[in-house]
Design a protein around this motif. Structure first.
Motif, PDB file in Angstrom:
ATOM      1  N   LEU B  59       0.824  -1.211   0.000  1.00  0.00           N
ATOM      2  CA  LEU B  59       0.000   0.000   0.000  1.00  0.00           C
ATOM      3  C   LEU B  59       0.854   1.256   0.000  1.00  0.00           C
ATOM      4  O   LEU B  59       0.413   2.310   0.419  1.00  0.00           O
ATOM      5  CB  LEU B  59      -0.893   0.027   1.249  1.00  0.00           C
ATOM      6  CG  LEU B  59      -1.934  -1.065   1.358  1.00  0.00           C
ATOM      7  CD1 LEU B  59      -2.737  -0.877   2.634  1.00  0.00           C
ATOM      8  CD2 LEU B  59      -2.870  -1.008   0.159  1.00  0.00           C
ATOM      9  N   SER B  60       2.111   1.120  -0.483  1.00  0.00           N
ATOM     10  CA  SER B  60       3.009   2.259  -0.359  1.00  0.00           C
ATOM     11  C   SER B  60       2.447   3.494  -1.056  1.00  0.00           C
ATOM     12  O   SER B  60       2.602   4.601  -0.577  1.00  0.00           O
ATOM     13  CB  SER B  60       4.385   1.907  -0.907  1.00  0.00           C
ATOM     14  OG  SER B  60       4.262   1.433  -2.219  1.00  0.00           O
ATOM     15  N   GLU B  61       1.790   3.292  -2.161  1.00  0.00           N
ATOM     16  CA  GLU B  61       1.126   4.426  -2.805  1.00  0.00           C
ATOM     17  C   GLU B  61      -0.353   4.368  -2.429  1.00  0.00           C
ATOM     18  O   GLU B  61      -1.063   3.451  -2.824  1.00  0.00           O
ATOM     19  CB  GLU B  61       1.266   4.343  -4.329  1.00  0.00           C
ATOM     20  CG  GLU B  61       2.707   4.498  -4.813  1.00  0.00           C
ATOM     21  CD  GLU B  61       3.316   5.840  -4.466  1.00  0.00           C
ATOM     22  OE1 GLU B  61       2.591   6.851  -4.533  1.00  0.00           O
ATOM     23  OE2 GLU B  61       4.504   5.876  -4.108  1.00  0.00           O
ATOM     24  N   LEU B  62      -0.786   5.356  -1.671  1.00  0.00           N
ATOM     25  CA  LEU B  62      -2.199   5.372  -1.288  1.00  0.00           C
ATOM     26  C   LEU B  62      -3.035   5.685  -2.510  1.00  0.00           C
ATOM     27  O   LEU B  62      -2.575   6.373  -3.425  1.00  0.00           O
ATOM     28  CB  LEU B  62      -2.431   6.423  -0.206  1.00  0.00           C
ATOM     29  CG  LEU B  62      -1.839   6.018   1.136  1.00  0.00           C
ATOM     30  CD1 LEU B  62      -1.877   7.178   2.111  1.00  0.00           C
ATOM     31  CD2 LEU B  62      -2.602   4.828   1.707  1.00  0.00           C
ATOM     32  N   PRO B  63      -4.268   5.161  -2.555  1.00  0.00           N
ATOM     33  CA  PRO B  63      -5.119   5.442  -3.704  1.00  0.00           C
ATOM     34  C   PRO B  63      -5.257   6.949  -3.906  1.00  0.00           C
ATOM     35  O   PRO B  63      -5.370   7.695  -2.934  1.00  0.00           O
ATOM     36  CB  PRO B  63      -6.464   4.826  -3.306  1.00  0.00           C
ATOM     37  CG  PRO B  63      -6.198   3.913  -2.170  1.00  0.00           C
ATOM     38  CD  PRO B  63      -4.920   4.351  -1.537  1.00  0.00           C
ATOM     39  N   SER B  64      -5.218   7.351  -5.154  1.00  0.00           N
ATOM     40  CA  SER B  64      -5.331   8.771  -5.473  1.00  0.00           C
ATOM     41  C   SER B  64      -6.689   9.300  -5.008  1.00  0.00           C
ATOM     42  O   SER B  64      -7.713   8.646  -5.155  1.00  0.00           O
ATOM     43  CB  SER B  64      -5.145   8.935  -6.976  1.00  0.00           C
ATOM     44  OG  SER B  64      -6.132   9.771  -7.500  1.00  0.00           O
ATOM     45  N   ALA B  65      -6.680  10.481  -4.386  1.00  0.00           N
ATOM     46  CA  ALA B  65      -7.910  11.060  -3.853  1.00  0.00           C
ATOM     47  C   ALA B  65      -7.855  12.580  -3.961  1.00  0.00           C
ATOM     48  O   ALA B  65      -7.686  13.290  -2.979  1.00  0.00           O
ATOM     49  CB  ALA B  65      -8.098  10.630  -2.399  1.00  0.00           C
ATOM     50  N   PRO B  66      -7.999  13.080  -5.213  1.00  0.00           N
ATOM     51  CA  PRO B  66      -7.931  14.540  -5.398  1.00  0.00           C
ATOM     52  C   PRO B  66      -9.009  15.288  -4.601  1.00  0.00           C
ATOM     53  O   PRO B  66      -8.834  16.464  -4.260  1.00  0.00           O
ATOM     54  CB  PRO B  66      -8.126  14.726  -6.913  1.00  0.00           C
ATOM     55  CG  PRO B  66      -8.608  13.411  -7.442  1.00  0.00           C
ATOM     56  CD  PRO B  66      -8.160  12.366  -6.480  1.00  0.00           C
ATOM     57  N   GLU B  67     -10.075  14.574  -4.244  1.00  0.00           N
ATOM     58  CA  GLU B  67     -11.152  15.193  -3.453  1.00  0.00           C
ATOM     59  C   GLU B  67     -10.647  15.665  -2.091  1.00  0.00           C
ATOM     60  O   GLU B  67     -11.293  16.474  -1.423  1.00  0.00           O
ATOM     61  CB  GLU B  67     -12.298  14.190  -3.226  1.00  0.00           C
ATOM     62  CG  GLU B  67     -13.011  13.734  -4.493  1.00  0.00           C
ATOM     63  CD  GLU B  67     -12.296  12.581  -5.207  1.00  0.00           C
ATOM     64  OE1 GLU B  67     -11.191  12.191  -4.757  1.00  0.00           O
ATOM     65  OE2 GLU B  67     -12.841  12.096  -6.216  1.00  0.00           O
ATOM     66  N   LEU B  68      -9.513  15.118  -1.664  1.00  0.00           N
ATOM     67  CA  LEU B  68      -9.027  15.409  -0.308  1.00  0.00           C
ATOM     68  C   LEU B  68      -7.913  16.453  -0.302  1.00  0.00           C
ATOM     69  O   LEU B  68      -7.193  16.597   0.677  1.00  0.00           O
ATOM     70  CB  LEU B  68      -8.553  14.109   0.355  1.00  0.00           C
ATOM     71  CG  LEU B  68      -9.645  13.061   0.547  1.00  0.00           C
ATOM     72  CD1 LEU B  68      -9.042  11.751   1.067  1.00  0.00           C
ATOM     73  CD2 LEU B  68     -10.716  13.559   1.508  1.00  0.00           C
ATOM     74  N   GLU B  69      -7.796  17.210  -1.411  1.00  0.00           N
ATOM     75  CA  GLU B  69      -6.746  18.219  -1.532  1.00  0.00           C
ATOM     76  C   GLU B  69      -6.751  19.211  -0.369  1.00  0.00           C
ATOM     77  O   GLU B  69      -5.706  19.655   0.088  1.00  0.00           O
ATOM     78  CB  GLU B  69      -6.939  18.979  -2.844  1.00  0.00           C
ATOM     79  CG  GLU B  69      -5.656  19.241  -3.580  1.00  0.00           C
ATOM     80  CD  GLU B  69      -5.954  19.734  -4.993  1.00  0.00           C
ATOM     81  OE1 GLU B  69      -6.754  20.696  -5.127  1.00  0.00           O
ATOM     82  OE2 GLU B  69      -5.402  19.146  -5.944  1.00  0.00           O
ATOM     83  N   ALA B  70      -7.945  19.537   0.131  1.00  0.00           N
ATOM     84  CA  ALA B  70      -8.053  20.514   1.219  1.00  0.00           C
ATOM     85  C   ALA B  70      -7.628  19.919   2.565  1.00  0.00           C
ATOM     86  O   ALA B  70      -7.579  20.633   3.571  1.00  0.00           O
ATOM     87  CB  ALA B  70      -9.488  21.041   1.305  1.00  0.00           C
ATOM     88  N   PHE B  71      -7.353  18.626   2.562  1.00  0.00           N
ATOM     89  CA  PHE B  71      -6.961  17.942   3.806  1.00  0.00           C
ATOM     90  C   PHE B  71      -5.594  17.282   3.587  1.00  0.00           C
ATOM     91  O   PHE B  71      -5.491  16.058   3.468  1.00  0.00           O
ATOM     92  CB  PHE B  71      -8.007  16.883   4.182  1.00  0.00           C
ATOM     93  CG  PHE B  71      -9.408  17.418   4.324  1.00  0.00           C
ATOM     94  CD1 PHE B  71      -9.878  17.819   5.576  1.00  0.00           C
ATOM     95  CD2 PHE B  71     -10.259  17.513   3.221  1.00  0.00           C
ATOM     96  CE1 PHE B  71     -11.170  18.314   5.718  1.00  0.00           C
ATOM     97  CE2 PHE B  71     -11.546  18.003   3.362  1.00  0.00           C
ATOM     98  CZ  PHE B  71     -12.006  18.417   4.606  1.00  0.00           C
ATOM     99  N   PRO B  72      -4.536  18.092   3.489  1.00  0.00           N
ATOM    100  CA  PRO B  72      -3.250  17.559   3.026  1.00  0.00           C
ATOM    101  C   PRO B  72      -2.523  16.687   4.055  1.00  0.00           C
ATOM    102  O   PRO B  72      -1.721  15.835   3.682  1.00  0.00           O
ATOM    103  CB  PRO B  72      -2.429  18.813   2.726  1.00  0.00           C
ATOM    104  CG  PRO B  72      -3.025  19.884   3.583  1.00  0.00           C
ATOM    105  CD  PRO B  72      -4.486  19.554   3.714  1.00  0.00           C
ATOM    106  N   GLN B  73      -2.760  16.913   5.342  1.00  0.00           N
ATOM    107  CA  GLN B  73      -1.991  16.163   6.354  1.00  0.00           C
ATOM    108  C   GLN B  73      -2.693  14.853   6.681  1.00  0.00           C
ATOM    109  O   GLN B  73      -3.896  14.708   6.480  1.00  0.00           O
ATOM    110  CB  GLN B  73      -1.802  16.989   7.625  1.00  0.00           C
ATOM    111  CG  GLN B  73      -1.217  18.377   7.405  1.00  0.00           C
ATOM    112  CD  GLN B  73       0.025  18.403   6.530  1.00  0.00           C
ATOM    113  OE1 GLN B  73       0.695  17.369   6.338  1.00  0.00           O
ATOM    114  NE2 GLN B  73       0.331  19.548   5.971  1.00  0.00           N
TER     115      GLN B  73
END
Lengths: 144, 139
Positions: B59-73
């Motif tokens: 799972l080293s690369e987490l699934p892409s989730a551009p919806e979560l851009e406002a939650f970067p941490q």
């Protein structure tokens, strides 16, 4: 590898031998490489401080592995780990003693399997319980 | 501070319905050994068999989730593992991942998104080897 305890001999309240870990920053980098978790909070102090952390923090998944070891060391060659759950309740810093321990909470049979549930806990040198968990192990039973 | 950020119902639905390509990983002896070293577990058990949390490496690369851009941490909240057949050197493991739940909640630092990412792992024979439910907190 240790011999497995017999399920028949395990009682609720039994303490699993504790495992004490003291991960260095080098160990965190090794874990980053082996697990592929390259989140900067585990090796780039400036980044960690910039996002409001006190400094570098230990990978949660590394603490997960530490608590797994408490169980796998105890269950021996014929034990089988069936379930493992962990919750991270606080962060830990490198170069601190992390004491990982377990205690048997339930001894039971299910579908012909001889099972033991354990509660797991990781406590740092400040006495804070930063990670808790549970595990279910299948053990050999005495014949007859 | 961006205290008013939020995840829209559309974004939440898009995450829940995201089709994530399966991950495939051969289990290599050297990788198993390096992983065991990295967790400081010297048991001989981990010569041919992978340690219980080894599949995390898929799972080293987490699934892409551009919806979560406002939650970067990101914070790791915990994991629930269930195990089937053992994972041994020479296996080829396939991991199929989905967002099992997506919920917005407030935490100390403001709005956060709690994600439960579930991965089901099978080996080259199609046998189930493990399921991991990982809770991630994005803020």
């Amino acid at each position: 590898m240790a011999e497995s305890p017999f399920w028949d001999d395990v009682e609720v309240g039994l303490e699993l031998p504790a495992v004490v870990k003291r991960p260095s920053t080098r160990q965190l980098v090794k874990y980053a490489g082996a697990s592929g978790d390259f989140y900067e909070v585990h090796y780039d102090k400036e980044f960690a401080v910039d996002i409001g952390l006190p400094g570098l923090i230990v990978h949660g998944a590394l603490k997960n592995a530490y608590l797994a070891q408490v169980v796998t060391d105890w269950m021996g060659a014929d034990g089988v780990l069936r379930k493992l759950s962990v919750r991270y309740r606080g962060t830990d810093v490198p170069n601190d003693d992390l004491t990982c321990s377990g205690r048997v909470t339930k001894v039971y049979e299910q579908g012909g399997a001889h099972l033991v549930d354990c509660a797991l806990t990781l406590i740092n040198s400040q006495g804070e319980q930063t990670t808790t968990g549970t595990a279910t192990v299948q053990l050999p039973a005495r014949a007859g | 501070m961006t205290q008013d950020k939020s995840l829209s119902p559309e974004a939440r639905r898009a995450l829940m319905e995201r089709d994530i390509p399966p991950a495939v990983m051969p289990v290599e002896r050297g990788h198993v050994r390096r992983f065991a070293e990295a967790i400081g577990d010297g048991s001989e058990r981990w010569t041919d068999t992978a340690p219980p949390t080894f599949l995390r490496a898929m799972l080293s690369e987490l699934p892409s989730a551009p919806e979560l851009e406002a939650f970067p941490q990101m914070l790791d909240g915990g994991s629930d593992w269930e195990y089937g057949a053992p994972v041994t050197v020479g296996d080829t493991i396939t991991g199929v991942t989905r967002f099992a739940s997506v919920n917005q909640r407030n935490i100390g630092v403001g709005p956060a998104v709690f994600l439960q990412i579930e991965t089901r792992y099978t080996n080259q024979q199609g046998e189930w080897v493990a399921t991991q439910k990982n809770t991630l907190i994005r803020y």
